[in-house]
Scaffold this active site. Structure first.
Site, PDB file in Angstrom:
ATOM      1  N   GLU A  48     -58.520 -88.560 -51.629  1.00  7.87           N
ATOM      2  CA  GLU A  48     -57.820 -88.489 -52.918  1.00  7.87           C
ATOM      3  C   GLU A  48     -56.315 -88.691 -52.760  1.00  7.87           C
ATOM      4  OE1 GLU A  48     -61.053 -85.193 -53.168  1.00  7.87           O
ATOM      5  OE2 GLU A  48     -59.889 -86.198 -51.609  1.00  7.87           O
ATOM      6  N   CYS A  76     -60.866 -80.657 -53.325  1.00 12.03           N
ATOM      7  CA  CYS A  76     -60.397 -79.339 -52.897  1.00 12.03           C
ATOM      8  C   CYS A  76     -59.178 -78.956 -53.752  1.00 12.03           C
ATOM      9  CB  CYS A  76     -60.031 -79.366 -51.413  1.00 12.03           C
ATOM     10  SG  CYS A  76     -58.541 -80.334 -51.034  1.00 12.03           S
ATOM     11  N   CYS A  79     -56.124 -81.338 -53.309  1.00 15.33           N
ATOM     12  CA  CYS A  79     -56.283 -82.629 -53.980  1.00 15.33           C
ATOM     13  C   CYS A  79     -56.290 -82.477 -55.501  1.00 15.33           C
ATOM     14  CB  CYS A  79     -57.547 -83.312 -53.490  1.00 15.33           C
ATOM     15  SG  CYS A  79     -57.415 -83.817 -51.751  1.00 15.33           S
TER      16      CYS A  79
END
Length: 145
Positions: A48, A76, A79
């Site tokens: 990402e 996560c 990101c």
């Protein structure tokens, strides 16, 4: 999402956790990336983050307000925060990540009142394909150790 899955397959082939991400604008992919954490020895080299950086270079601005992101795994917290800061319009992700997700699990970044920007989120897109790739990767890793 198909392009993101191709990126994830490239990550798998190079020994990286198989996660792929693309940024699209007006239906066209403008940036794509896959995890490079192991090869770069860089904790922030998530698919990402790399896709956002590449998209910003192409657009000429870190604000990606009219862009959508497709990721093979629920991002996560790190990101998700970057996606928020980049002002991504819509986030599509494949597999859910109960252990490390930051969108529908864990930190749930976009639900915090202090979140800068909350993209529209659509989870479970091509979930089976994304999950099977991850399962196969981690099964192979466990067999090697």
């Amino acid at each position: 999402m198909q392009h993101a899955l191709l990126e994830a397959q490239q990550a798998f082939a190079s020994g990286e956790v198989p996660i792929g991400a693309v940024v699209a604008r007006e239906g066209a992919v403008i940036a794509a990336a896959h995890n490079l954490v192991e090869s770069r020895k860089d904790i922030a080299a998530h698919a990402e983050i790399l896709a956002l950086q590449r998209a910003a270079q192409i657009v000429g601005d870190w604000r990606l307000e009219n862009c959508d992101m497709y990721v093979t795994l629920e991002p996560c917290a790190m990101c998700a925060q970057a996606i928020s800061y980049a002002r991504i319009r819509r986030l599509y992700f494949g597999a859910y990540n109960p252990k490390g997700g930051g969108v529908d699990h864990g930190a749930r970044i976009f639900t915090h009142p202090t979140c800068l920007h909350k993209p529209e989120v659509i989870g479970g897109v091509e979930e089976t394909a994304a999950q099977e790739l991850l399962t196969r990767f981690f099964k192979d890793v466990r067999q090697e150790s």
